[in-house]
Structure formats: C-alpha cells, structure tokens
Motif scaffolding. Sequence first.
Motif, mmCIF file in Angstrom:
data_model
loop_
_atom_site.group_PDB
_atom_site.id
_atom_site.type_symbol
_atom_site.label_atom_id
_atom_site.label_comp_id
_atom_site.label_asym_id
_atom_site.label_seq_id
_atom_site.Cartn_x
_atom_site.Cartn_y
_atom_site.Cartn_z
ATOM 1 N N ALA A 117 18.579 39.817 15.052
ATOM 2 C CA ALA A 117 18.723 41.261 15.284
ATOM 3 C C ALA A 117 17.944 42.063 14.254
ATOM 4 C CB ALA A 117 20.202 41.648 15.254
ATOM 5 N N ILE A 118 17.996 41.625 12.992
ATOM 6 C CA ILE A 118 17.259 42.328 11.943
ATOM 7 C C ILE A 118 15.757 42.183 12.135
ATOM 8 C CG2 ILE A 118 16.751 42.345 9.459
ATOM 9 C CD1 ILE A 118 19.644 41.498 8.979
ATOM 10 N N LEU A 119 15.312 40.955 12.368
ATOM 11 C CA LEU A 119 13.877 40.689 12.423
ATOM 12 C C LEU A 119 13.219 41.190 13.699
ATOM 13 C CD1 LEU A 119 13.825 37.079 10.928
ATOM 14 C CD2 LEU A 119 13.426 39.259 9.770
ATOM 15 N N SER A 120 14.000 41.501 14.723
ATOM 16 C CA SER A 120 13.421 42.021 15.961
ATOM 17 C C SER A 120 13.430 43.546 16.016
ATOM 18 C CB SER A 120 14.187 41.474 17.171
ATOM 19 O OG SER A 120 15.541 41.905 17.159
ATOM 20 N N GLU A 121 13.968 44.180 14.978
ATOM 21 C CA GLU A 121 14.048 45.638 14.932
ATOM 22 C C GLU A 121 12.916 46.189 14.065
ATOM 23 O OE1 GLU A 121 14.549 49.100 15.785
ATOM 24 O OE2 GLU A 121 16.181 47.869 16.612
ATOM 25 N N ASP A 122 11.926 46.802 14.699
ATOM 26 C CA ASP A 122 10.753 47.307 13.975
ATOM 27 C C ASP A 122 11.134 48.303 12.895
ATOM 28 O OD1 ASP A 122 9.159 45.729 15.530
ATOM 29 O OD2 ASP A 122 8.574 47.333 16.914
ATOM 30 N N THR A 123 12.159 49.112 13.170
ATOM 31 C CA THR A 123 12.539 50.140 12.208
ATOM 32 C C THR A 123 13.090 49.542 10.926
ATOM 33 O OG1 THR A 123 14.672 50.278 13.343
ATOM 34 C CG2 THR A 123 12.999 51.904 13.939
ATOM 35 N N LEU A 124 13.548 48.284 10.989
ATOM 36 C CA LEU A 124 14.033 47.611 9.787
ATOM 37 C C LEU A 124 12.930 46.815 9.104
ATOM 38 C CD1 LEU A 124 17.539 46.273 10.915
ATOM 39 C CD2 LEU A 124 16.975 48.417 9.767
ATOM 40 N N THR A 125 12.169 46.061 9.878
ATOM 41 C CA THR A 125 11.129 45.231 9.280
ATOM 42 C C THR A 125 10.028 46.064 8.626
ATOM 43 O OG1 THR A 125 9.997 45.076 11.443
ATOM 44 C CG2 THR A 125 11.552 43.327 10.869
ATOM 45 N N ALA A 126 9.933 47.343 9.010
ATOM 46 C CA ALA A 126 8.933 48.215 8.380
ATOM 47 C C ALA A 126 9.199 48.368 6.891
ATOM 48 C CB ALA A 126 8.935 49.590 9.055
ATOM 49 N N TYR A 127 10.444 48.179 6.469
ATOM 50 C CA TYR A 127 10.796 48.335 5.062
ATOM 51 C C TYR A 127 11.020 46.999 4.363
ATOM 52 C CZ TYR A 127 11.730 53.028 6.799
ATOM 53 O OH TYR A 127 11.605 54.257 7.386
ATOM 54 N N MET A 128 10.644 45.902 5.020
ATOM 55 C CA MET A 128 10.878 44.574 4.456
ATOM 56 C C MET A 128 9.564 43.950 4.010
ATOM 57 S SD MET A 128 13.640 43.204 7.269
ATOM 58 C CE MET A 128 13.782 41.585 6.499
ATOM 59 N N THR A 129 9.629 43.181 2.943
ATOM 60 C CA THR A 129 8.462 42.454 2.470
ATOM 61 C C THR A 129 8.455 41.059 3.102
ATOM 62 O OG1 THR A 129 9.602 41.457 0.579
ATOM 63 C CG2 THR A 129 8.680 43.661 0.272
ATOM 64 N N PRO A 130 7.318 40.378 3.058
ATOM 65 C CA PRO A 130 7.306 38.989 3.540
ATOM 66 C C PRO A 130 8.339 38.112 2.850
ATOM 67 C CG PRO A 130 5.056 39.789 3.300
ATOM 68 C CD PRO A 130 5.955 40.855 2.742
ATOM 69 N N ASP A 131 8.596 38.357 1.558
ATOM 70 C CA ASP A 131 9.615 37.578 0.845
ATOM 71 C C ASP A 131 11.001 37.824 1.433
ATOM 72 O OD1 ASP A 131 7.776 36.429 -0.819
ATOM 73 O OD2 ASP A 131 8.113 37.824 -2.478
ATOM 74 N N ASP A 132 11.268 39.067 1.846
ATOM 75 C CA ASP A 132 12.556 39.373 2.474
ATOM 76 C C ASP A 132 12.717 38.602 3.775
ATOM 77 O OD1 ASP A 132 13.116 41.165 0.443
ATOM 78 O OD2 ASP A 132 12.366 42.904 1.548
ATOM 79 N N VAL A 133 11.655 38.573 4.570
ATOM 80 C CA VAL A 133 11.699 37.850 5.840
ATOM 81 C C VAL A 133 11.939 36.368 5.595
ATOM 82 C CG1 VAL A 133 10.395 37.232 7.915
ATOM 83 C CG2 VAL A 133 10.217 39.543 6.978
ATOM 84 N N GLU A 134 11.235 35.816 4.627
ATOM 85 C CA GLU A 134 11.401 34.402 4.307
ATOM 86 C C GLU A 134 12.821 34.108 3.831
ATOM 87 O OE1 GLU A 134 8.467 33.141 1.550
ATOM 88 O OE2 GLU A 134 6.792 33.367 2.956
ATOM 89 N N THR A 135 13.396 34.997 3.054
ATOM 90 C CA THR A 135 14.760 34.800 2.567
ATOM 91 C C THR A 135 15.748 34.689 3.712
ATOM 92 O OG1 THR A 135 14.319 35.968 0.487
ATOM 93 C CG2 THR A 135 16.617 35.818 1.193
ATOM 94 N N ILE A 136 15.645 35.591 4.679
ATOM 95 C CA ILE A 136 16.565 35.589 5.825
ATOM 96 C C ILE A 136 16.354 34.341 6.670
ATOM 97 C CG2 ILE A 136 17.116 36.774 7.983
ATOM 98 C CD1 ILE A 136 16.592 39.410 6.571
#
Length: 459
Positions: free
Chosen positions: A323-342
């Motif tokens: 849900a987080i990673l498919s929401e553009d409005t959230l991923t716009a404020y995330m770094t690649p490290d944040d994505v990798e962490t999740i």
Amino acid sequence: MSWSENMQDASFRSVRFDVINTRDSVERALAQHEYPYLDGADIEDMGAQPRSLQLTAMLWGDDYESRLQTLLQALDKRDAGDLIHPIFGSMPNMQVKVYQVNHEAENVDACTLDIQFIQSKTGNPFFVTGYPTSQADAIFNKIQGMIDNANTLIDNALKPLRTARSLMSKAKSLATAALNMVTVFKSEVTGFISSTTDFINYPAAFFSDLQSTLSLKSASSQSSAGKSVGAYSTATPTSTTSTDIASQVALQTYAATPGLIMSDWSAVYAQAKSVASLPVDLVTGEKEAPVAMPSRTTTADIAELITLTSLAVTIELTEQASAILSEDTLTAYMTPDDVETIVNATRQSIQDTIDQHRTLYAPALSTISSSEQPLGLEYEPVISALKDIALSLQTLGDAVINARPPLTKRTVNRVANLHLIAYEWYGDFSRADELQRLNPKLRDPNNLKPGDIINAYSE
C-alpha cells in the motif's frame, strides 16, 4: 504519466549529452516458406532481430569541443557499453554501429551527432519499468489465493486433535493459547470483535480474527497523517468530501516531515511483530496469560498456532508495504534506502514464515502414503505463494526506485548550502529538501565544502 515527467539525462559510458530526438525500432526475423503452384506463403516468426536505436545528440556552449572529444572517445571504444536512454532509462549492452558529427554555419559553438546503437545481447528490452499499482494488485490477488490454501492446511492439521484422545493435551494447550490471545486482543485492541474462541474446530475463523486484529493495530499505531492518507487511498475517485481535504493536510505533513512515513512504517512493523511473538510469550511467561496455561506446555505444543500467527503477520506487513509503495504521494517523499528498508523487512518476515512452515510440516512428507491428512502436499502451495509474493514485492520496490531518475553521487565544487546546490544543479532551490532526504547523514547542510560528495538524482 508522460515521458516529460520521467525524462532522464542521456549518457553513454557515463558521458552525458542532450538528445533532440530518438528513433527506436525492432524488426522481426521472418522465414518465408513458398510452394510451387500455391499462392501465398507460410510465414514463420523466428524472433526479433537485434534492437536498433538511432538518436540525435546535441552539444553546445563555449566548452562544447572538449565535451565532444570526451563523447567521441566513449563512442570509439571497442565492445558494448551502457546507454541511458532519455525515455527508456538504462539499456545495457548497446553497441555503437555508426555515428556522424554535424556542424552548421548557423549554429556557432554547437554540433549535433547522429548515433546508431544496436543491441549486442539477447533479451535486452527497451522498456522494463513496472507500474507500482499493478504490482500491488498482483500481490493482493496472490494473498487472497494463499489464504484459501492456508485455511485448508490448518484445518487438516487440526483434524486429528478433534477426536484422538492421545492428543488431548496438545489440543488443550492450543485451545488455551488461542483463548488467551483473543482475550488479550479484546483488552488491548479498540474495536476488536471475536467471531470464535474455538481455534481447534474453527481455525479459519480464528485466522480471520487475527487478520482483523492486525489491521486494527496497524491503524492505531499510525500517525494522523498516515490514517488520513490511508482513508484517501480507499476513497472513490469522484469523492470530493472532507476525506480529500484531510488527505491533502496529511500530505503536507509528510512533505514537512518526510521521516514521518518511515516512523509510521516502523510503528506498524513493531505492532505486527508483537502479535507474532504473543503465542510464545504466553507460554514462556513473558506475557501474563489471562487464562492459566496447562502445566508443562511448550512452544512445540502450540507450533500450529505460532506458524499461523506468523503467516497472518506476514500478510499484514505485505499489504501495508504494498500500500505504501504503490502510493505515488508517499513514495515521492521516500529515498531508495527507505524503499529498501520496507522491502527487506517484509521479505525477511516472509522468509521466517516459510522456514516455520517447513519445520512444522516437512516431516509429513515421509508419511504421505500412510497419513489420512496430506499435510506434506498441502503446505507446499502456501510456501510457493509466499515465494511469489516475495518476488512481486521485490519487483514493486524496483519499480518504485526505477520510477525516479537514477541516483548518483555528485561532487560539490564550492562553498555552498543545499539550497544553492539545488539551484545550481536543477535550477530549483526547493529541491534542497530532496537533497536533504537523500543525505540523512549530512552533518551541516548549510556549510558544504568543495570536494564534498553527496547523493543526488541525475535529473
């Protein structure tokens, strides 16, 4: 989403250049079989020929000659190299076939280059970007199919406990542990309503209660911004009610405090893991049991409950992550490290659940021919589904990271702060916040020195 929003800086062998136009083509290799006195022909598709790419590059400015020489050196090197296409992104193994340098009298201090590349290896597609929303939908569908298999597995695993007197002690331990879990949920989770306390006879209903509990715990652990964005993501596209206003306020909160996204995820993760450890804690005494556990109960006696709880936790974490990673409005404020962490945390939970299923049910393979319950066959679909979900989640994370311009390291060439660097590199001082997110370990963003190397998007 248009290419103007995702255009990347073109480069070949890390030498950057501007592109006026591109022409990308694929030709099929067709074998034509003709026969005497018979009109027409049978066409046999032999596959695609090497992909071909023609582009017109442009260099201009007082220093264009030196940059031209650098680019020509990259083009003259033998063998294939990595090309960054302005639209399609990374294209490895591209071989220069021919190039031509053009100078015109009207364009002083400038030139264009017509360059043709050709694919040097098989299976090198033009466009491999995945869409996060479609990946999230695929994950949801796989989870629903896995739940049916998991319910069948646990129901058959508990069938012998309903009739065999020799297993009454184990059945009592399982039933008491499940009852304690429900009691704890009722006291700690607002809004929780139990559909059953009889885990032995109605394991599917108990599994559904577990999922409901985890969903309620996730909602309670999130900040008000997370709750508002979550409500927005489930609203109908035509909705213009207060939900939209609340979501906009929430997004402004995330924009002002990007770390809140990961803080919400950490809270959800911690709550889910506390549920995963609850069955063991009730047996070991780490958590006080409202109903006294049978004497001499061990974790082996409630292995089925532990494994099922772990599966429910994994499902919740996977749904929250997708849900987080498919929401553009959230991923716009995330770094690649944040994505990798999740992604890594969720995949680790999936791996733990797979290991638990194998430990509990793999021994049933040796008695598959004599056992009334085919557990040795029924646990494999659950594990296979978990593997597929893990792969889909990895693909989703890759799609989110690849949707942004490539992340590079750039060198600061003068004393400056992030606002000045953002304006110098991108022509937009407001992207200083983006640079700050990409460099969380930066000690003093207002006192950058020449030679400092920081993370930055290439575009």
